[in-house]
Enzyme design. Sequence first.
Site, PDB file in Angstrom:
ATOM      1  CB  CYS A 295     -40.327 -36.260   4.397  1.00 40.45           C
ATOM      2  SG  CYS A 295     -41.390 -35.939   6.453  1.00 40.45           S
TER       3      CYS A 295
HETATM    4  N1  CO8 Z   1     -47.385 -27.381  23.164  1.00 37.75           N
HETATM    5  C1  CO8 Z   1     -47.055 -25.691  24.050  1.00 37.75           C
HETATM    6  N2  CO8 Z   1     -45.911 -25.787  24.517  1.00 37.75           N
HETATM    7  C2  CO8 Z   1     -45.151 -26.914  23.885  1.00 37.75           C
HETATM    8  C3  CO8 Z   1     -45.812 -28.062  23.271  1.00 37.75           C
HETATM    9  C4  CO8 Z   1     -47.173 -28.412  22.780  1.00 37.75           C
HETATM   10  N3  CO8 Z   1     -47.758 -28.841  22.237  1.00 37.75           N
HETATM   11  N4  CO8 Z   1     -44.343 -28.733  22.213  1.00 37.75           N
HETATM   12  C5  CO8 Z   1     -43.432 -28.144  23.161  1.00 37.75           C
HETATM   13  N5  CO8 Z   1     -43.831 -26.739  24.205  1.00 37.75           N
HETATM   14  C6  CO8 Z   1     -43.175 -26.677  24.857  1.00 37.75           C
HETATM   15  C7  CO8 Z   1     -41.358 -27.014  24.476  1.00 37.75           C
HETATM   16  O1  CO8 Z   1     -41.262 -27.998  25.786  1.00 37.75           O
HETATM   17  C8  CO8 Z   1     -40.321 -26.026  24.906  1.00 37.75           C
HETATM   18  O2  CO8 Z   1     -40.538 -25.527  26.634  1.00 37.75           O
HETATM   19  P1  CO8 Z   1     -39.639 -24.998  26.928  1.00 37.75           P
HETATM   20  O3  CO8 Z   1     -38.789 -23.913  26.129  1.00 37.75           O
HETATM   21  O4  CO8 Z   1     -39.920 -24.510  28.715  1.00 37.75           O
HETATM   22  O5  CO8 Z   1     -38.477 -25.943  27.193  1.00 37.75           O
HETATM   23  C9  CO8 Z   1     -40.613 -24.397  23.654  1.00 37.75           C
HETATM   24  O6  CO8 Z   1     -42.826 -25.251  23.720  1.00 37.75           O
HETATM   25  C10 CO8 Z   1     -40.521 -25.143  22.888  1.00 37.75           C
HETATM   26  O7  CO8 Z   1     -40.176 -26.090  22.371  1.00 37.75           O
HETATM   27  P2  CO8 Z   1     -39.321 -26.727  21.438  1.00 37.75           P
HETATM   28  O8  CO8 Z   1     -37.471 -25.849  21.079  1.00 37.75           O
HETATM   29  O9  CO8 Z   1     -39.171 -28.134  20.476  1.00 37.75           O
HETATM   30  O10 CO8 Z   1     -39.981 -25.327  19.822  1.00 37.75           O
HETATM   31  P3  CO8 Z   1     -40.044 -25.462  18.117  1.00 37.75           P
HETATM   32  O11 CO8 Z   1     -40.205 -24.125  18.649  1.00 37.75           O
HETATM   33  O12 CO8 Z   1     -37.992 -26.134  18.099  1.00 37.75           O
HETATM   34  O13 CO8 Z   1     -41.460 -26.069  17.859  1.00 37.75           O
HETATM   35  C11 CO8 Z   1     -41.810 -28.444  15.818  1.00 37.75           C
HETATM   36  C12 CO8 Z   1     -41.896 -26.981  17.978  1.00 37.75           C
HETATM   37  C13 CO8 Z   1     -42.528 -26.778  15.096  1.00 37.75           C
HETATM   38  C14 CO8 Z   1     -41.375 -29.326  16.196  1.00 37.75           C
HETATM   39  C15 CO8 Z   1     -40.186 -27.737  15.530  1.00 37.75           C
HETATM   40  O14 CO8 Z   1     -38.983 -28.033  15.796  1.00 37.75           O
HETATM   41  C16 CO8 Z   1     -39.837 -28.161  14.112  1.00 37.75           C
HETATM   42  O15 CO8 Z   1     -41.338 -28.309  12.593  1.00 37.75           O
HETATM   43  N6  CO8 Z   1     -39.127 -29.209  13.518  1.00 37.75           N
HETATM   44  C17 CO8 Z   1     -38.756 -29.098  12.418  1.00 37.75           C
HETATM   45  C18 CO8 Z   1     -39.336 -31.123  12.447  1.00 37.75           C
HETATM   46  C19 CO8 Z   1     -38.936 -31.472  10.951  1.00 37.75           C
HETATM   47  O16 CO8 Z   1     -39.261 -30.531   9.771  1.00 37.75           O
HETATM   48  N7  CO8 Z   1     -39.119 -32.631  10.960  1.00 37.75           N
HETATM   49  C20 CO8 Z   1     -39.621 -33.490   9.778  1.00 37.75           C
HETATM   50  C21 CO8 Z   1     -40.437 -33.599  10.344  1.00 37.75           C
HETATM   51  S1  CO8 Z   1     -41.704 -34.997   9.307  1.00 37.75           S
HETATM   52  C22 CO8 Z   1     -40.417 -36.756   8.049  1.00 37.75           C
HETATM   53  O17 CO8 Z   1     -39.547 -35.985   8.241  1.00 37.75           O
HETATM   54  C23 CO8 Z   1     -40.706 -37.826   7.832  1.00 37.75           C
HETATM   55  C24 CO8 Z   1     -42.066 -37.822   9.018  1.00 37.75           C
HETATM   56  C25 CO8 Z   1     -42.318 -39.257   8.372  1.00 37.75           C
HETATM   57  C26 CO8 Z   1     -44.044 -39.303   8.927  1.00 37.75           C
HETATM   58  C27 CO8 Z   1     -44.644 -39.316  10.259  1.00 37.75           C
HETATM   59  C28 CO8 Z   1     -46.078 -39.537  10.132  1.00 37.75           C
HETATM   60  C29 CO8 Z   1     -46.529 -39.786  11.526  1.00 37.75           C
END
Ligand code: CO8
Length: 374
Positions: free
Chosen positions: A157
């Site tokens: 990123c």
């Molecule tokens: N639909 C419904 N429910 C879901 C889904 C979904 N799709 N996904 C997860 N849930 C559920 C989970 O199971 C969980 O349920 P429970 O509470 O019952 O256990 C609940 O929703 C909450 O899950 P999370 O705690 O995982 O949810 P968050 O509020 O943390 O949101 C995010 C998830 C959106 C992923 C968030 O954590 C986030 O954005 N974090 C930051 C991540 C970030 O910035 N990462 C950087 C990645 S990019 C990078 O660095 C380089 C990438 C290079 C390119 C890659 C290309 C492929």
Amino acid sequence: MSVDVVISGAGLWRPPHRITNEELVASYNAWVDLHNATHADAIAAGTHEAKPYSSAEFIEKASGIRSRYAYQKTGTLDPARMRPSIPPRGEDELSHQAEMALAAARRALEAAHRSPADIDMVIVSCAYTERAYPAIAIEVQHALGIEGFGFDMLVACSAATFALQRAVDALKAGSARGVLVINPELTSPQINYCDRDSHFIFGDVSTAVVLERADTARSPHQYQVLGTRAQTLYSNNIRSNFGYVARAEDTDPFGPANLFHQNGRKVFKEVCPMAAEHLEKHVATLGIEVPSVQRWWLHQANRNMNELIIRRLLGRDASPAEAPIVLDEFANTASAGSIIAFCLHHEDLQSGDLGVICSFGAGYSIGSLVVRKI
Ligand code: CO8
């Protein structure tokens, strides 16, 4: 004598296809039905866990993402395939990423009022390149007829901001007189569309930036780079293990462990304070107070993350103009996010206004540039 460097043009290319949350979730949920039906006996016996549905409401609330662009839509939404279908190209044809790179580069050159003859260094910097060599940057250099040199960089990123830092250093050192930094982010082939936690996160896009010495620049919108700062800290929380060694390890190069995966919650918690501290320190080293910065072109991974970082920095919420969000339209486009925000939201700034371009993500890596509109 110290040389002033400016960003003199930026270009954005949107891929031709778009996928909404609703379309993506419908195909994911259809795949879940197929998967659960296939494993019905094992699920009933308690030896296999049933896959739960994804939800468009969750995606928008948790991330701010509403849609994403796709280089190819065919295949991605097919529950029997769950990955894009990109027609292969021969060695004599322009590669996919070079095509994406060229589209953004031409727009950046136009915005900078420059031609390829004014460029002598091309950096293609992104999360993945489609091959090891020859470098995509050299293919782009060749296609544009640029004399000089090019190379590829991978910093997930932070690929764009880290490459911009390389460009600024080269211009200041005199090893280049005009630099194109291009970010053809073709993320879709690496997305695990069968992973509920991450199937919605990424989109494809291409961005480009022209940098040159201030004394040669002639475009209407120029931004002097006052300082750059790069920082990395090793973390396993975001990984993509795909690589050439898989062949010798006898592992599936396209297995789930080799595609993008992360512990998103941990990343959120760890990266927000790191990014806020990084930015605070960066502007302070330049004698700038945080409140005097007019615009924050932040990395676009998650709307809630950006809001938290801005609240830590400013002690209040930012207006949409102060910290533009583009991920509702584009999703996370790896390194291109902050550059898209810059492309779409910079021309209204007044002479003397200050802005910060900042990325954060896998590595961990954080990169920033503080700029002043000329
Ligand atoms: N639909 C419904 N429910 C879901 C889904 C979904 N799709 N996904 C997860 N849930 C559920 C989970 O199971 C969980 O349920 P429970 O509470 O019952 O256990 C609940 O929703 C909450 O899950 P999370 O705690 O995982 O949810 P968050 O509020 O943390 O949101 C995010 C998830 C959106 C992923 C968030 O954590 C986030 O954005 N974090 C930051 C991540 C970030 O910035 N990462 C950087 C990645 S990019 C990078 O660095 C380089 C990438 C290079 C390119 C890659 C290309 C492929």
